[in-house]
Design an enzyme around this catalytic site. Structure first.
Site, PDB file in Angstrom:
ATOM      1  N   CYS A   1       2.985  17.334   5.730  1.00 54.53           N
ATOM      2  CA  CYS A   1       1.559  16.635   5.061  1.00 54.53           C
ATOM      3  C   CYS A   1       1.179  17.901   4.408  1.00 54.53           C
ATOM      4  CB  CYS A   1       0.380  17.007   6.490  1.00 54.53           C
ATOM      5  SG  CYS A   1      -1.312  16.075   5.890  1.00 54.53           S
TER       6      CYS A   1
ATOM      7  N   CYS B   1       0.460  14.090   1.899  1.00 51.61           N
ATOM      8  CA  CYS B   1      -1.088  13.728   2.471  1.00 51.61           C
ATOM      9  C   CYS B   1      -1.556  14.673   0.989  1.00 51.61           C
ATOM     10  CB  CYS B   1      -1.597  14.303   3.042  1.00 51.61           C
ATOM     11  SG  CYS B   1      -1.145  13.902   5.048  1.00 51.61           S
TER      12      CYS B   1
ATOM     13  N   LYS C   1      -0.100  15.234  -2.563  1.00 52.77           N
ATOM     14  CA  LYS C   1      -0.321  13.666  -3.319  1.00 52.77           C
ATOM     15  C   LYS C   1      -1.904  13.641  -3.033  1.00 52.77           C
ATOM     16  CE  LYS C   1      -1.517  10.645  -0.632  1.00 52.77           C
ATOM     17  NZ  LYS C   1      -1.450  10.381   0.992  1.00 52.77           N
TER      18      LYS C   1
ATOM     19  N   TYR D   1       2.925   2.257   1.684  1.00 55.50           N
ATOM     20  CA  TYR D   1       2.111   2.781   0.968  1.00 55.50           C
ATOM     21  C   TYR D   1       2.894   4.009  -0.056  1.00 55.50           C
ATOM     22  CZ  TYR D   1       2.107   6.719   3.974  1.00 55.50           C
ATOM     23  OH  TYR D   1       2.136   8.330   4.549  1.00 55.50           O
TER      24      TYR D   1
ATOM     25  N   GLU E   1       1.463   4.405  -3.455  1.00 54.03           N
ATOM     26  CA  GLU E   1       0.391   5.530  -4.159  1.00 54.03           C
ATOM     27  C   GLU E   1       0.970   6.221  -5.586  1.00 54.03           C
ATOM     28  OE1 GLU E   1      -1.748   6.235   0.324  1.00 54.03           O
ATOM     29  OE2 GLU E   1      -0.015   7.864  -0.876  1.00 54.03           O
TER      30      GLU E   1
ATOM     31  N   GLY F   1      11.733   3.839   2.625  1.00 57.93           N
ATOM     32  CA  GLY F   1      11.222   4.955   3.725  1.00 57.93           C
ATOM     33  C   GLY F   1      11.504   5.843   4.393  1.00 57.93           C
TER      34      GLY F   1
ATOM     35  N   ASP G   1       5.468  12.106  14.390  1.00 60.11           N
ATOM     36  CA  ASP G   1       6.555  11.171  13.118  1.00 60.11           C
ATOM     37  C   ASP G   1       8.280  11.496  13.382  1.00 60.11           C
ATOM     38  OD1 ASP G   1       4.535  11.104  11.361  1.00 60.11           O
ATOM     39  OD2 ASP G   1       5.663  11.742  10.082  1.00 60.11           O
TER      40      ASP G   1
ATOM     41  N   HIS H   1     -28.937   1.141  -0.235  1.00 62.71           N
ATOM     42  CA  HIS H   1     -28.705   0.825  -1.364  1.00 62.71           C
ATOM     43  C   HIS H   1     -29.167   1.588  -2.689  1.00 62.71           C
ATOM     44  CE1 HIS H   1     -29.391  -2.353  -4.293  1.00 62.71           C
ATOM     45  NE2 HIS H   1     -30.238  -1.894  -5.065  1.00 62.71           N
TER      46      HIS H   1
ATOM     47  N   GLU I   1     -23.266  -1.055   0.716  1.00 64.11           N
ATOM     48  CA  GLU I   1     -23.596  -2.099   1.990  1.00 64.11           C
ATOM     49  C   GLU I   1     -23.318  -3.413   1.949  1.00 64.11           C
ATOM     50  OE1 GLU I   1     -27.141  -3.361  -0.952  1.00 64.11           O
ATOM     51  OE2 GLU I   1     -26.588  -1.626  -2.077  1.00 64.11           O
TER      52      GLU I   1
END
Ligand code: FAD
Length: 451
Positions: free
Chosen positions: A43, A48, A51, A179, A183, A263, A304, A436, A441
């Site tokens: 990570c 993460c 990245k 992903y 990414e 993978g 993992d 708003h 919203e």
């Protein structure tokens, strides 16, 4: 526990291992953590965090263009790859230091070495060629990229190497549809690289909501990313003009780099698990129960390497639950249900709960979905759309899934996650007043189901 050198020996200094090691040490236990590469793990070092820093870097290209619609003249734009990589490396080194400090200030011993299991209570510190004993061993060795051995695969890179490229690639071929592939297609495209993504199935991001996947594919194409589905690389050749990727349909692609994002597999090879009698799943991940205990009572595994849900916050939760179970006498399961998550594609995805097709299998559902031009695009003139989607269980009106694509989707899904985790119904969303003007919203103003 006093017969052992340590109460806990953690193998792997990543998200799960560091959290477990730190919490066990804080509770007064004798803890050691071994890390063979860099503390912080995937990570922090090559996942993460770097990245996301690169996602930020890549998003400026559009921001500069969009600014012109709001009256800005941003002048000459130049991007310098080595500057980004150096700044990113500095930040990663800072975080790596913090991870180590969090362990040592709480009294844990660190081994900058590979560690392997000798028997249910013994670990070998490989670079010191000695063994230590522990009442409990926690395996938190994570995963590693998996690359199919096609001809020329040694010319390709994985997500490990992409963070250390010394030169800005002008052309990139990315192989894969998960992903990470998606990414990096967005990151490199934003930084000015010509990107082609090749994936063997008919659409990327399998497992996510189909409408989301289609929406993201369309938006990525608009940004200039070439998406080739139902194509499989046969070989990679260095023929003098960068790398050539020959596809099964007879076409060829060219890239200065070819990134295989095909993978990941659990880091269990050569760990000594067989000799310790630890059961593995068919895919090589460690088989654990709900409390992260293996079939060998003194050996536990989190993150993992267990192949449950490969996300940093999950590895952290599993590490914390393990400490609660083992060192506080309070058996605790990590909760894997309704996990909100973000995918930092461009546009970004925030997703939680069930995809429409999954929900439809065993629920009577109502689907609320809206695709619209975000306000920022009115003046920027950018051709872009956001997507908001709620999957609702018709009889109970409970929200089963929330899917957002567009600016701030990751931030939005975190808060939607709290509501859905509390059991929110569509009526709860409806009675919440809109903020708003925001894009979010839309989540509380969708009145009529589309299906
Ligand atoms: P890891 O963090 O992988 O740590 C395992 C550590 O063990 C490694 O440091 C390794 O060097 C060490 N090790 C392995 N074997 C040994 C051994 N025998 N002896 C000593 N040390 C050993 N997750 C998210 O939630 N959000 C994201 O945005 C996200 N983006 C990602 C992007 C990429 C490119 C990648 C690859 C992953 C991403 N992830 C993301 C997933 C996330 O990084 C992992 O789920 C998380 O790091 C798992 O933590 P872990 O503790 O199980 O293993």
């Amino acid at each position: 526990m006093t017969d052992f050198d340590y109460d806990l020996f953690v193998i792997g200094g990543g998200s799960g291992g560091v959290r477990a090691g730190r919490m066990a040490a804080m509770a007064g236990n004798r803890v050691a953590v071994a890390e063979e590469y860099r503390f912080g793990g995937t990570c922090v070092i090559r996942g993460c965090v770097p990245k996301k820093l690169m996602v930020y870097a890549s998003s400026f290209a559009e921001a500069f263009e969009d600014a012109e619609g709001f009256g800005w003249d941003v002048g000459e734009r130049r991007f310098d790859w080595p500057t980004l990589i150096a700044a990113k490396d500095k930040e990663i080194a800072r975080l790596e230091g913090l991870y180590q400090k969090g362990l040592t200030t709480n009294g844990a011993d660190l081994f900058h070495s590979r560690a392997e299991i000798v028997d249910p209570h013994t670990v070998r510190i490989v670079n010191q060629d000695r063994t230590v004993t522990a009442a409990h061993i926690l395996i938190a060795t994570g995963g590693t990229p998996f690359t199919p051995e096609i001809e020329g695969h040694e010319l390709t890179i994985s997500s490990n190497e992409i963070f250390h490229l010394t030169e800005h690639p002008r052309r990139a071929v990315i192989v894969g549809g998960g992903y990470i592939a998606c990414e990096f297609a967005g990151i490199l495209n934003g930084l000015g690289t010509e990107v082609t993504l090749s994936y063997r199935k008919d659409l990327f991001l399998r497992g996510f909501d189909l409408e989301v996947r289609e929406h993201v594919a369309e938006e990525m194409r608009k940004k200039g990313i070439k998406l080739l589905f139902e194509t499989t690389p046969q070989r990679v050749v260095d023929d003098g003009d960068g790398l050539r990727v020959d596809l099964d349909n007879g076409d060829s692609l060219r890239g200065d780099i070819v990134m295989m994002a095909t993978g990941r597999k659990a880091n269990t090879q050569g760990l000594g698990l067989e000799q310790a009698g630890v059961n593995l799943k068919k895919n090589g991940a460690i088989d654990v129960d709900d409390y992260s205990q293996t079939n060998v009572p003194s050996i536990w595994a989190v993150g993992d390497v267990t192949g449950r849900l490969d996300l940093t916050p999950i590895a952290i939760r599993e590490g914390a639950a393990f400490v609660e179970t083992v060192f506080h006498g309070n058996p605790t399961k990590a909760d894997h249900a309704l996990v909100p998550t973000a995918i930092f594609t461009q546009p970004e995805i925030g997703t939680l709960g069930m995809a429409e097709d999954v929900a439809a299998k065993d629920h009577e559902i109502e689907v609320y979905s809206a695709s619209f031009r975000p306000m920022v695009a009115t003046l920027s003139g950018r051709d872009e759309k956001m997507l908001m989607k709620l999957i609702v269980d018709k009889p109970s009106q409970k929200i089963l899934g929330v899917h957002v694509v567009g600016h701030g989707a990751g931030e939005m899904i975190q808060m939607a996650g709290v509501a859905v985790k509390m059991g929110a119904t569509k009526a709860d969303f409806d009675r919440t007043v809109a903020v708003h003007p925001t894009a979010a919203e839309e989540l509380v103003t969708m009145k009529t189901p589309v299906r």
